[in-house]
Motif scaffolding. Structure first.
Motif, mmCIF file in Angstrom:
data_model
loop_
_atom_site.group_PDB
_atom_site.id
_atom_site.type_symbol
_atom_site.label_atom_id
_atom_site.label_comp_id
_atom_site.label_asym_id
_atom_site.label_seq_id
_atom_site.Cartn_x
_atom_site.Cartn_y
_atom_site.Cartn_z
ATOM 1 N N THR A 1 2.080 6.640 -34.795
ATOM 2 C CA THR A 1 1.021 5.801 -35.364
ATOM 3 C C THR A 1 0.773 4.568 -34.513
ATOM 4 O OG1 THR A 1 0.362 4.558 -37.351
ATOM 5 C CG2 THR A 1 2.697 4.567 -36.803
ATOM 6 N N ALA B 1 -0.078 1.811 -36.085
ATOM 7 C CA ALA B 1 0.328 0.718 -36.971
ATOM 8 C C ALA B 1 1.705 0.201 -36.567
ATOM 9 C CB ALA B 1 0.357 1.204 -38.417
ATOM 10 N N GLY C 1 2.642 -4.689 -40.113
ATOM 11 C CA GLY C 1 1.194 -4.567 -39.951
ATOM 12 C C GLY C 1 0.653 -3.256 -40.498
ATOM 13 N N LEU C 2 1.383 -2.620 -41.414
ATOM 14 C CA LEU C 2 0.907 -1.381 -42.012
ATOM 15 C C LEU C 2 -0.326 -1.631 -42.871
ATOM 16 C CD1 LEU C 2 4.230 0.345 -43.204
ATOM 17 C CD2 LEU C 2 2.637 1.230 -41.484
ATOM 18 N N SER C 3 -1.267 -0.699 -42.831
ATOM 19 C CA SER C 3 -2.379 -0.749 -43.773
ATOM 20 C C SER C 3 -1.844 -0.470 -45.168
ATOM 21 C CB SER C 3 -3.426 0.299 -43.396
ATOM 22 O OG SER C 3 -4.370 0.473 -44.436
ATOM 23 N N THR C 4 -2.463 -1.035 -46.178
ATOM 24 C CA THR C 4 -2.042 -0.741 -47.546
ATOM 25 C C THR C 4 -2.505 0.645 -47.995
ATOM 26 O OG1 THR C 4 -4.009 -1.860 -48.411
ATOM 27 C CG2 THR C 4 -1.980 -3.160 -48.241
ATOM 28 N N ASN C 5 -3.357 1.303 -47.182
ATOM 29 C CA ASN C 5 -3.812 2.653 -47.477
ATOM 30 C C ASN C 5 -2.933 3.658 -46.732
ATOM 31 O OD1 ASN C 5 -5.716 5.131 -46.607
ATOM 32 N ND2 ASN C 5 -6.331 4.363 -48.625
ATOM 33 N N THR D 1 -4.457 5.885 -43.830
ATOM 34 C CA THR D 1 -4.825 5.172 -42.607
ATOM 35 C C THR D 1 -3.665 5.093 -41.625
ATOM 36 O OG1 THR D 1 -6.426 3.830 -43.825
ATOM 37 C CG2 THR D 1 -5.697 2.979 -41.709
ATOM 38 N N ASN D 2 -2.440 5.055 -42.128
ATOM 39 C CA ASN D 2 -1.264 4.885 -41.267
ATOM 40 C C ASN D 2 -0.800 6.183 -40.609
ATOM 41 O OD1 ASN D 2 -1.009 2.094 -41.953
ATOM 42 N ND2 ASN D 2 -0.012 2.690 -43.879
ATOM 43 N N ASN E 1 -3.565 3.361 -52.296
ATOM 44 C CA ASN E 1 -2.989 2.147 -51.729
ATOM 45 C C ASN E 1 -1.616 1.846 -52.318
ATOM 46 O OD1 ASN E 1 -5.313 1.758 -50.226
ATOM 47 N ND2 ASN E 1 -6.271 0.489 -51.805
#
Length: 259
Positions: free
Chosen positions: A105, A107, A111-115, A118-119, A207
């Motif tokens: 990834t 990410a 800094g991971l996306s909350t979705n 997406t990660n 999320n």
């Protein structure tokens, strides 16, 4: 009957015979024999459907591609704040519909996306396909400081990871929850330690809540066998050719009859 072996088969056999050493790497780096400052049950012990992603920065691994063949966690061995803040004890637990996936990834830790979607990287592999999985810990301590890494998961499908291509994402999903037997697993909750996570209770998509927490994780690795250089291939083929020529020459020698 003589068995004819092709040059390609011989070459493949030589490559396969080359030793590939197994090793382990503990993340966050430096916590091999140092207790983390936190702990959690999260997916591994949560009684309902749940999902957790944990990302590991590429600089936590050595350079070059490696094959990941398993991972292990350890029981907590120190007191810390929170409802599960006591030292861990031996347990056996079954998580229903546990799935473990790995991917590369972009990410980063903290800094991971909350979705969740997406990660996930495009090369995602279910290293442990969805199934009821039983795991345990003896909660022993070989070094007298931390518990041993004995909460082990062997990968059905190994994952080839190249740190030059991005960071590593671990995706733990419990589709059915688990029994209550268990204990808190050792973790580190610290900004900038090279790992962080995203957690969702009572669900597997959408999320989650991001935090700096991450399980102290031990990966079992194997170096990816190197492909021989062109000059090496040439030398191998010349050698095989000489062997073949010598064999044909011997077969063509005339037989002499003696009175």
């Amino acid at each position: 009957m003589k068995r004819i072996v092709s040059l390609g088969t011989l070459a493949a056999a030589l490559i396969a015979a080359s030793p590939v050493n197994a090793a382990t790497v503990v993340i966050p780096v430096g916590l091999d024999a140092v207790e983390g400052n936190s702990g959690s049950r999260n997916v591994l012990g949560f009684i309902n459907v749940a999902r957790m992603q944990q990302v590991f920065n590429a600089d936590q691994f050595a350079s070059g591609p490696i094959t990941l063949t398993g991972l292990a966690f350890r029981a907590n061995n120190a007191n810390f704040g929170g409802i599960f803040g006591g030292p861990g004890t031996a347990f056996t637990r079954t998580t229903q519909g546990l799935q473990i996936a790995l991917s590369t990834t972009s990410a980063r830790a903290d800094g991971l996306s909350t979705n969740f979607a997406t990660n996930v990287g495009s090369n995602v592999v279910n290293v442990v396909p969805r199934s009821d999985v039983t795991y345990s810990s003896g909660a022993g301590s070989t070094n007298g400081v931390t518990k041993d890494f004995d909460v082990f998961f062997s990968f059905t499908n190994p994952f080839v990871y190249d740190s030059s291509m991005g960071n590593l994402l671990l995706d733990l999903t419990s589709f059915g929850g688990s029994n209550r037997a268990g204990t808190t697993l050792d973790g580190q909750d610290l900004l900038g330690d090279g790992t962080s996570s995203l957690f969702l209770s009572n669900g597997t998509t959408g999320n989650g809540t991001a935090s700096t927490f991450g399980y102290v994780t031990q990966f079992t690795t194997q170096a990816v066998a190197a492909v021989p250089e062109p000059t090496t291939w040439a030398m191998m083929l010349v050698g095989f050719g000489m062997i073949g020529a010598a064999s044909r020459y011997r077969r063509r020698q005339p037989r002499v009859a003696y009175a």
